[in-house]
Enzyme design. Structure first.
Site, mmCIF file in Angstrom:
data_model
loop_
_atom_site.group_PDB
_atom_site.id
_atom_site.type_symbol
_atom_site.label_atom_id
_atom_site.label_comp_id
_atom_site.label_asym_id
_atom_site.label_seq_id
_atom_site.Cartn_x
_atom_site.Cartn_y
_atom_site.Cartn_z
ATOM 1 C CG ASP A 68 45.719 -94.649 -64.691
ATOM 2 O OD1 ASP A 68 44.661 -94.993 -64.962
ATOM 3 O OD2 ASP A 68 45.830 -94.241 -63.352
ATOM 4 C CB VAL A 95 51.347 -85.074 -53.885
ATOM 5 C CG1 VAL A 95 52.206 -84.017 -54.378
ATOM 6 C CG2 VAL A 95 51.574 -86.341 -54.332
ATOM 7 N N GLY A 145 47.210 -83.777 -52.766
ATOM 8 C CA GLY A 145 47.029 -85.214 -53.387
ATOM 9 C C GLY A 145 47.517 -86.267 -52.438
#
Length: 497
Positions: free
Chosen positions: A459, A338, A331
């Site tokens: 979010d 990540v 990610g």
């Protein structure tokens, strides 16, 4: 979920037309009433995540139409009654995280032919894995991790969960040409990786990590993609694959010479190690004696795993992620990247979020995020294992957070999985979707009402909800801003819409 307490009423067994009994995630105690064997119309039965104990009543085997059987996360003990193995209509059979013992019957796959899910992990089962499970043609998920199974993996099984005491050579699964996933990690398999694996055209994921495989790694098929396989923790593997970064295999001609040289080198290293270990123990003993005299703390006890994680170094993170290899990248965000990694000293797969300190605001974001997350503790929030803030091998600032790795990815991926060639749906079941919804609700309720300062997650979306091995949801709390008001907000980044 409610907040039910006390014992389950025996009188419920008289409701002969009852079809669904769902009392999961409460504080129920006592045992499961034997009178439930009279519920002849029951199809769905779930008492998971309570405090139930005692044996499983054999009378439950009289419920012939039972489709869904879920008693995980209790304190049930003893063996599974043989009558339960005769419920031929059962599709989901889940007894994980109890104290059950004994062995699984050899004809399990014959007596339960309609099984789609069988979870028995986190118990004390012994003996071999039944070969007859191959007869359960509809079986999609088989979870047997965290038990005491022994022997070799049956050659006719295509996917098993990690964490048992299997041993012996890698099984021959070449007949399963349509196999999509194979995970035999964290066992005692040895020998060479068999060449037939590179010929399985439909294989999408292969996990051989933390075993004792040796020799040359195949180069064709799935072995061409570093992101589709994991061989971490097999120190005797070698090969020429440019994507796996393995050492070259020694030539056959120089093998004896290399072995002789290696033996001499190992003896020298062993002698030096013994000397160093003795000196280190002596110094450590003196240090502990002096420290205990100056600062005695009889009530201060550190958990071994927490102590190991606290002492994590940049070298450990670098090794765990193969030097922060792009093959382990899972990610990328505006402030961070990540990586998936494996920490040898705690034998755990983790996700390492590395801050891009070249971006303006990244360092401030790191500090604020640490302040907000340090007091947050909930089973449905993504767990931060440790934080690292120091310098790398080049002397540059380096900041990272280490999270628990979620093997089943995020909810967005799970909701959009494709159909396989047999047009069998691989999407989440209705029960799994309901459980995920409840897990997310628990996490938000905790943030909104149970923290010292209220926290609002601004979010919340499927990509920010991760799924563990048992499809439990864990909400990611990122992009934090601490305000002077009595609230904390998890907000979107400024450059996101």
């Amino acid at each position: 979920m409610n907040e039910l307490i006390g014992r389950i009423p025996v009188e419920l067994g008289s409701l002969s037309r009852l079809r669904t009994l769902y009392v999961a995630r409460n504080n129920l105690t006592g045992s499961i009433p034997a009178s439930f064997g009279n519920l002849s119309s029951l199809t769905h039965f779930s008492v998971r995540a309570n405090e139930l104990e005692g044996n499983i009543p054999e009378e439950l085997g009289h419920i012939r139409n039972l489709y869904f059987f879920y008693i995980s996360s209790n304190k049930l003990s003893g063996t599974i009654p043989p009558t339960l193995y005769n419920l031929s209509s059962t599709h989901v059979f889940c007894v994980t995280q109890n104290q059950l013992s004994g062995s699984l019957p050899p004809d399990l796959g014959v007596t339960l032919p309609n099984l789609v899910v069988f979870f028995g992990g986190g118990n004390r089962f012994t003996g071999p894995v039944p070969i007859s499970l191959s007869n359960a043609s509809r079986l999609e998920r088989l979870g047997l991790s965290g038990n005491r199974f022994a022997g070799s993996i049956p050659t006719n099984l295509g996917r098993l969960r990690e964490g048992n005491f299997f041993q012996g050579a890698s099984p021959s699964l070449s007949a399963l040409k349509g196999m999509l996933r194979m995970d035999v990690s964290h066992n005692n398999f040895s020998g060479q990786i068999l060449d037939y694996l590179e010929k399985l055209r439909h294989l999408q994921y292969l996990n051989l990590s933390s075993n004792d495989f040796e020799g040359k790694v195949p180069q064709e098929g799935i072995f061409k993609s570093a992101s589709a396989i994991s061989i971490i923790g097999n120190k005797k593997l070698c090969g020429r694959s440019p994507v796996l970064l393995l050492p070259k295999c020694p030539s056959e001609d120089g093998k004896k010479q290399s072995q002789h040289f290696l033996e001499k080198q190992m003896i020298a290293i062993l002698i030096d190690s013994v000397i160093c270990a003795v000196l280190l123990l002596f110094l450590l003993y003196n240090y502990c004696i002096r420290k205990s005299k100056k600062h005695p703390h009889p009530h201060s006890i550190t958990h071994p795993l927490e102590e190991q994680l606290t002492k994590i170094s940049y070298g450990d993170l670098c090794k765990a992620t193969d030097g922060f290899s792009s093959a382990n990248l899972i990610g990328v965000g505006s402030y961070e990247s990540v990586y998936k990694g494996y920490l040898d000293h705690i034998m755990k797969i983790v996700a390492v979020k590395v801050l891009n300190l070249q971006r303006q605001g990244a360092s401030k974001s790191f500090i604020v995020e640490c302040k907000a997350l340090k007091n947050i503790r909930h089973r449905n929030l993504l767990k931060v294992l440790t934080v690292y803030s120091s310098i790398d091998f080049k002397g540059d600032d380096f900041k990272a957070l280490v999270f628990a790795y979620m093997a089943n990815g995020n909810l967005e991926q799970a909701l959009h999985k494709c159909m396989d060639e047999q047009h069998q749906s691989k999407n989440l079941t209705l029960i799994q979707r309901l459980n995920i919804t409840v897990d997310v609700a628990f996490a938000l309720n905790y943030l909104h009402t149970c923290c010292e300062k209220p926290i609002v997650h601004c979010d919340l979306k499927p990509s920010n909800i991760l799924l563990d091995d048992d499809i439990n949801a864990h909400v990611i709390c990122i992009w934090v801003q601490l305000l002077s008001r009595p609230s904390i907000y998890f907000r979107r980044k400024p450059d996101e819409s």
